[in-house]
Design an enzyme around this catalytic site. Sequence first.
Site, PDB file in Angstrom:
ATOM      1  N   CYS A  52      71.030  80.070 -90.761  1.00 15.86           N
ATOM      2  CA  CYS A  52      71.268  79.587 -92.048  1.00 15.86           C
ATOM      3  C   CYS A  52      71.019  80.281 -93.293  1.00 15.86           C
ATOM      4  O   CYS A  52      69.816  80.896 -93.347  1.00 15.86           O
ATOM      5  CB  CYS A  52      70.368  78.137 -92.106  1.00 15.86           C
ATOM      6  N   CYS A  82      68.792  78.878 -96.160  1.00 13.89           N
ATOM      7  CA  CYS A  82      67.252  78.849 -95.481  1.00 13.89           C
ATOM      8  C   CYS A  82      66.416  80.417 -95.754  1.00 13.89           C
ATOM      9  O   CYS A  82      65.572  80.343 -95.854  1.00 13.89           O
ATOM     10  CB  CYS A  82      67.387  78.729 -93.985  1.00 13.89           C
TER      11      CYS A  82
END
Length: 309
Positions: A55, A58
């Site tokens: 991700c 993230c």
Amino acid sequence: MSGNSRMNIDTPILNQAGAGGQDLVKNTTTKDFVRDVIDASNEVPVLVDFWAPWCGPCRQLTPVLEKAVRAAKGAVRLVKLNIDDHPQIPGQMGVQSIPAVFAFRDGKPIDGFMGALPEARVKAFIARLLGDTTADTAADLESAEAALAAGDVNTAAQGFGEVLQKDALNAQGAAGLAKCYIKTGDLARAEQTLGLVPPAKADSPPVASARAAIELARKSQSAGDVETLSAKVAANANDHQARFDLALALAAKGDRQRAQDELLTIIGKDRGWNEEAARKQLVQLFEAWGASDPATVAGRQKLSSLLFA
């Protein structure tokens, strides 16, 4: 609930057990979630960062979270859970996209957000958890100022407008919105917006900066064309009026470096020209740009070198 997407914060979590951890930032597992989050949140609020190695957002958010949590100096903790390795708890909580952050207090999720928020928003989120009701306004102003500096007038105007909806007398919000109108050429609306500022705040730095920007914009409207004025200066380096007008035209186009350089050139050649018009105009530019603007900081240093050499 903060953020653009809503998350279910009422989902039952595992039974409470174990002792709370003391680390400000740590990784957890399904097995240790009760100890690291549920029980620990009885001592201080605990943020849970649901993330995964693949991700991208993230990877942007996690360092921001860690920095903000450490800056809180123990008033809040951060626990990170890799949803790929430990899918059970995010599944129970209905996490459908990441990054997702939940705030726990007294064993229960009380707030959260989704997506990679900027640092100001993360700091405001944490401050709100700790009872600071002014944090959101400060974050809105910081984000709006950043958008204005980046030339995103629509986003900036929306941000300043939200501040004024919460606090109609906020001087920085009114000054920022006025500068948005200046960017669009609507000087009348800019002046009307500054008229909303209470008299006690009329001389505050943000408002003074906006007023200077309005006056500068009015001057720039009649300054002339950059190319034509540049040609005049090239033909006669001592045509101070042409150089002065060129500085205003450059400032109107956002070329702050060249604008101040042209005025500094006049000051260097003839400091007293037209009753120190170049110095006075340069000071007005600094006021319009703001004391912390890099062009202002560099320009003040150059001006001091010329005046006190």
